[in-house]
Design an enzyme around this catalytic site. Structure first.
Site: not given
Ligand code: NAD
Length: 340
Positions: A23, A26, A133, A203, A207
């Site tokens: 991924g 962000g 999450k 995501e 909620h």
């Molecule tokens: P994003 O939308 O900015 O990026 C997602 C990335 O995943 C992209 O580069 C996309 O090309 C890639 N992707 C999607 N499907 C794919 C696949 N099948 N194979 C390979 N790559 C793939 O996402 P983000 O905002 O950075 O969030 C990522 C995750 O982190 C989310 O699930 C979010 O809920 C989680 N998160 C967790 C917390 C926490 O505190 N636990 C906080 C923030 C975000």
């Protein structure tokens, strides 16, 4: 030589751990950037939805971001490959990766468990860390616990900020008490624009009353923007289905109904709308009721508070894996290790 000095001397001579980031949105980009100055970890593999990049000598962050902005890491010259099965292909190519941070969206809500299954079936052995999450998403991984162990994979789940850093802080704070009455997590997130964290925002929308993971997944970017226009860019979230509850229950700290998570996300301002904190209320062995509060610094971003712990848990996972300890663990049962 004292034990500590000996350990430091050993780590100075050991080769860096070779790690990957799946991924590259962000969090994935922030994670890889965080690794640039690190001595103990080398970033050698990454994948997005349309391709992957891999080189045993280490990836360059600026070049990877430039390729991603063209549409995919697959455009990176000469280490990129375009692919519609990027994760699968990368696992086959990059056997030397010791551990991955899964910065992937969990949409649909079964996606992370599917990725774990792909790793199990591939025959690769190593460490996986997610920042997942939802409680129901962690439950799916719990069902894979025996398969992960048999496959020689050490999987640490819920290792972001919440769940993650704040859940671990609650597990430590709980030690002052004989009984835990309540764990209350309240988060404030400020980001300059929602497009930098599309999956996180979708995501979170899932909620809100009237939405679920499926409807949020199906929303077009224009629909997300229209919703954010109505709320002036703010998402106010209460009583979220967050895995901090099941993680603290599994760690034997309190039943899940005593854990609550909520917060405010401002998608138009990098300043946090409120200070992220966790309050742990309990009764001491002398019968006193008290509350510990752990508050994150307002200047720390979501990316810092998610990716820092994720790599701390990756390092801890690698040390477990090297000792032959495999299977599923949560951020509430393992202490993260600081990556130098
Ligand atoms: P994003 O939308 O900015 O990026 C997602 C990335 O995943 C992209 O580069 C996309 O090309 C890639 N992707 C999607 N499907 C794919 C696949 N099948 N194979 C390979 N790559 C793939 O996402 P983000 O905002 O950075 O969030 C990522 C995750 O982190 C989310 O699930 C979010 O809920 C989680 N998160 C967790 C917390 C926490 O505190 N636990 C906080 C923030 C975000």
């Amino acid at each position: 030589m004292s034990g500590q000095v000996a350990r430091q001397a050993r780590s100075a001579t050991q080769p860096p751990m070779q790690v990957g980031v799946l991924g590259f949105g962000g969090l994935g980009q922030a994670a890889a950037r965080m690794l640039v100055p690190k001595q103990e970890m080398m970033w050698i593999a990454a994948a997005d939805q349309k391709g992957y990049a891999y080189t045993g000598s280490g990836l360059n962050w600026d070049e990877c971001v430039a390729a991603y902005q063209k549409g995919s890491l697959g455009y990176l010259e000469p280490s990129g490959t375009l692919s519609n099965s990027s994760i699968q292909d990368l696992i086959q190519q990059a056997g030397q990766v010791e551990g991955y941070f899964l910065a992937l969206p969990n949409l649909p809500n079964t996606f992370m468990a599917e990725v774990a299954r792909q790793f199990i079936q591939s025959g690769w052995r190593g460490v996986l860390v997610d920042a997942i999450k939802r409680t129901s998403a962690v439950e799916q991984l719990l069902h894979l616990s025996d398969d992960l162990q048999a496959a020689g994979i050490t999987y640490l789940t819920g290792c972001g900020a919440t769940p993650g850093l704040l859940t671990a802080a609650a597990a430590i704070a709980a030690q002052s008490y004989a009984e835990i009455h309540q764990v209350k997590i309240t988060f404030g997130v400020g980001i300059a624009n929602w497009e930098a964290y599309r999956a996180t925002i979708r995501e979170d929308i899932a909620h809100l009353p009237g939405y679920d993971t499926e409807s949020a997944h199906q929303m077009t970017d224009a629909e997300v923007e229209a919703l954010l226009d109505q709320t002036h860019g703010l998402l106010t979230l209460e009583n979220m289905e967050h895995a901090d509850d099941i993680m603290l229950e599994l760690a034997g700290i309190c039943s899940r109904d005593r854990v609550t998570v909520g917060g405010v996300v401002d998608t138009r301002n990098p300043k946090k709308p409120l200070s992220t904190n966790v309050k742990i209320t309990g009764r001491t062995f002398e019968g006193k009721i008290s509350t510990h509060t752990f508050t994150l610094g307002d200047e720390t971003s979501m990316a810092a508070n998610v990716c820092g712990p994720a790599f701390g848990y990756l390092k801890a996972g690698i040390s477990l894996h090297r000792r032959g300890i495999h299977g599923l663990f949560t951020a509430a049962e393992v202490m993260p290790q600081f990556v130098r």
